[in-house]
Design a protein around this motif. Structure first.
Motif, PDB file in Angstrom:
ATOM      1  N   ARG A  14      46.390  42.342  30.489  1.00 55.70           N
ATOM      2  CA  ARG A  14      46.529  43.317  31.586  1.00 55.70           C
ATOM      3  C   ARG A  14      47.032  44.658  31.046  1.00 55.70           C
ATOM      4  O   ARG A  14      46.576  45.720  31.468  1.00 55.70           O
ATOM      5  N   ARG A  15      47.997  44.581  30.132  1.00 50.92           N
ATOM      6  CA  ARG A  15      48.506  45.816  29.520  1.00 50.92           C
ATOM      7  C   ARG A  15      47.357  46.601  28.894  1.00 50.92           C
ATOM      8  O   ARG A  15      47.263  47.821  29.062  1.00 50.92           O
ATOM      9  N   ASP A  16      46.468  45.877  28.217  1.00 53.38           N
ATOM     10  CA  ASP A  16      45.376  46.561  27.531  1.00 53.38           C
ATOM     11  C   ASP A  16      44.360  47.135  28.523  1.00 53.38           C
ATOM     12  O   ASP A  16      43.799  48.206  28.294  1.00 53.38           O
ATOM     13  N   ILE A  17      44.152  46.420  29.631  1.00 55.05           N
ATOM     14  CA  ILE A  17      43.257  46.945  30.683  1.00 55.05           C
ATOM     15  C   ILE A  17      43.826  48.264  31.207  1.00 55.05           C
ATOM     16  O   ILE A  17      43.109  49.264  31.361  1.00 55.05           O
ATOM     17  N   VAL A  18      45.136  48.267  31.467  1.00 51.18           N
ATOM     18  CA  VAL A  18      45.768  49.484  32.005  1.00 51.18           C
ATOM     19  C   VAL A  18      45.700  50.618  30.978  1.00 51.18           C
ATOM     20  O   VAL A  18      45.338  51.756  31.315  1.00 51.18           O
ATOM     21  N   LEU A  19      46.000  50.295  29.720  1.00 53.62           N
ATOM     22  CA  LEU A  19      45.988  51.345  28.687  1.00 53.62           C
ATOM     23  C   LEU A  19      44.615  51.996  28.563  1.00 53.62           C
ATOM     24  O   LEU A  19      44.495  53.221  28.466  1.00 53.62           O
ATOM     25  N   THR A  20      43.564  51.144  28.573  1.00 55.84           N
ATOM     26  CA  THR A  20      42.203  51.673  28.464  1.00 55.84           C
ATOM     27  C   THR A  20      41.894  52.590  29.637  1.00 55.84           C
ATOM     28  O   THR A  20      41.352  53.692  29.470  1.00 55.84           O
ATOM     29  N   ALA A  21      42.279  52.145  30.847  1.00 54.18           N
ATOM     30  CA  ALA A  21      41.996  52.957  32.045  1.00 54.18           C
ATOM     31  C   ALA A  21      42.783  54.270  31.994  1.00 54.18           C
ATOM     32  O   ALA A  21      42.250  55.332  32.362  1.00 54.18           O
ATOM     33  N   LEU A  22      44.018  54.210  31.552  1.00 51.26           N
ATOM     34  CA  LEU A  22      44.829  55.435  31.498  1.00 51.26           C
ATOM     35  C   LEU A  22      44.195  56.437  30.536  1.00 51.26           C
ATOM     36  O   LEU A  22      44.145  57.639  30.800  1.00 51.26           O
ATOM     37  N   GLN A  23      43.712  55.907  29.428  1.00 49.57           N
ATOM     38  CA  GLN A  23      43.058  56.763  28.439  1.00 49.57           C
ATOM     39  C   GLN A  23      41.845  57.451  29.055  1.00 49.57           C
ATOM     40  O   GLN A  23      41.665  58.662  28.934  1.00 49.57           O
ATOM     41  N   GLN A  24      41.037  56.627  29.774  1.00 47.47           N
ATOM     42  CA  GLN A  24      39.845  57.173  30.454  1.00 47.47           C
ATOM     43  C   GLN A  24      40.226  58.243  31.454  1.00 47.47           C
ATOM     44  O   GLN A  24      39.529  59.233  31.626  1.00 47.47           O
TER      45      GLN A  24
END
Ligand SMILES: Cc1ncc(COP(=O)(O)O)c(C=O)c1O
Length: 390
Positions: A300-310
């Protein structure tokens, strides 16, 4: 009716207020996704539930539970510190079970702070460190947690006149809300500092078992001699997915444990016996499920990080805890951003200022929600950023 002067400066508890607004929005038909609150969504394992069921069926387990926890619970807490951190604790003098760690944290000022004393608190930081002090008419001195210091407080920057009045230093690693972790050598410096300035350190460590990428969080009690000056708070809420059960602990300094226990005997009547039994099962049973649980949070952390980057929102990758701490778009306040995201996209994040003035410029995102809902929240966030042209 008259109200006590000491609560004149007590603001409403942020999450209680936010909850009201969200209830309103839901009533109006909005599907709100709450990634503001740090409540683990997953249940504890079956063997813990079974122990609760077994214990609740015992007719004698419904009386007042006793002030200090049953000896087996204190022993289980001490053994957990032994096996997890290599810290030896005397279960009779160095462990006090709590009705969730918030209960103990809120009682700390009653036990250790006189009117006019200063309490050093991290800013941003868990609000209860501050509010308990207000209730005993003490003063708080905020220690800024800044990105350039890896979100560790600069202890040497605290003015001498503040230190002369200071009774207590709160620290919290793995940290809520920044997601930062502290190396053992910072804990060593803090223990030295506390000795030098005659401070009690209250170290709040409920996220020590929520870790990623192989990171292992230390206890402050691993520092030699720490037991003289440190009371460490821990909780099964986050470590064992038992937030609603209300069971935690304060461990370390025998003197401090005794004082906190004295206050508690006057203010509460202990933890429901079946919850104590289930907590023993949780602490002494198979711990391998924690790694599986952490893998879910990590995804989940990685999903959020990817979205934040986008979305163009900068955030560090936390090694522990339940939170990400992204920056809000330039020119916006934390509260303004959180409010627009809630009202326009139905995603509730916590504005950084709910944790103190140095939380300005950030919001906190929790990973304590089903992975699909987090994905959905991140889709809404990226859409919102596109549409709002942020
Ligand atoms: C840093 C910190 N300390 C303490 C608590 C309180 O935990 P509990 O009362 O459930 O043990 C929380 C809960 O969110 C927290 O984030």
């Amino acid at each position: 009716m008259r109200q006590a002067n000491r609560i004149a400066n007590l603001p409403p508890y942020f999450f209680a207020q936010l909850g009201k607004r969200i209830a309103q929005l839901k009533q109006e038909g909005m599907d709100v996704i709450r990634i503001d609150i740090g409540s683990p969504d997953l249940p504890p394992p079956d063997f813990v539930l079974q122990e609760l069921n077994r214990s609740v069926a015992a007719p004698s387990h419904h009386t007042y539970p006793g002030y200090y926890g049953i000896p087996a619970l204190r022993r289980a807490m001490a053994d957990y510190y032994g096996s997890r951190f290599g810290v030896e604790l005397d279960p009779d003098t160095e462990v006090i079970p709590l009705i969730g760690s918030k209960e103990g944290i809120a009682h700390v000022p009653t036990a250790f702070v006189n009117s006019g004393d200063v309490v050093l608190v991290p800013d941003p930081g868990y609000p209860t460190y501050r509010m308990g002090v207000t209730l005993v008419e003490g003063e708080t001195y905020p220690m800024p947690l800044l990105a350039e210091n890896d979100y560790l407080p600069d202890l040497e920057a605290i003015p001498q006149d503040v230190l002369r009045q200071a009774a207590l230093l709160w620290l919290n690693y793995p940290n809520n809300p920044t997601g930062a972790v502290a190396p053992l050598n910072f804990f060593e410096r803090a223990v030295d500092f506390a000795r030098q300035h005659n401070l009690l350190i209250c170290h709040d460590a409920p996220y020590a078992d929520v870790t990623y990428d192989g990171y292992v969080a230390p206890s402050m009690l691993q520092v030699e001699g720490a037991k003289e000056v440190v009371l460490e708070f821990n909780s099964l809420s986050k470590s064992h997915n038992m937030a609603g059960w209300r069971v935690g602990m304060a461990v370390g300094s025998a003197r401090a444990t005794k004082v906190l226990a004295l206050v508690k005997t006057h203010l509460d009547s202990g933890i429901f016996r079946p919850i104590q039994d289930a907590a023993i099962a949780a602490l002494t049973g198979d711990q391998s499920w924690l790694a599986e649980r952490n893998a879910i949070y990590q995804e989940r952390r990685d999903i959020v990080l990817t979205a934040l980057q986008q979305a163009g929102l900068r955030a560090r990758k936390p090694k522990a805890g339940l939170y990400l701490w992204p920056q809000v778009p330039a020119g916006m306040t934390s509260a303004g951003f959180a409010s627009r995201l809630l009202e326009e996209a139905g995603v509730s994040v916590t504005p950084g200022t709910a944790f103190g003035q140095h939380g300005e410029g950030h919001v906190r995102i929790s990973v304590g929600l089903a992975t699909d809902r987090i994905r959905q929240a991140m889709d809404r966030l990226t859409d919102f950023m596109d549409k709002a042209n942020l």
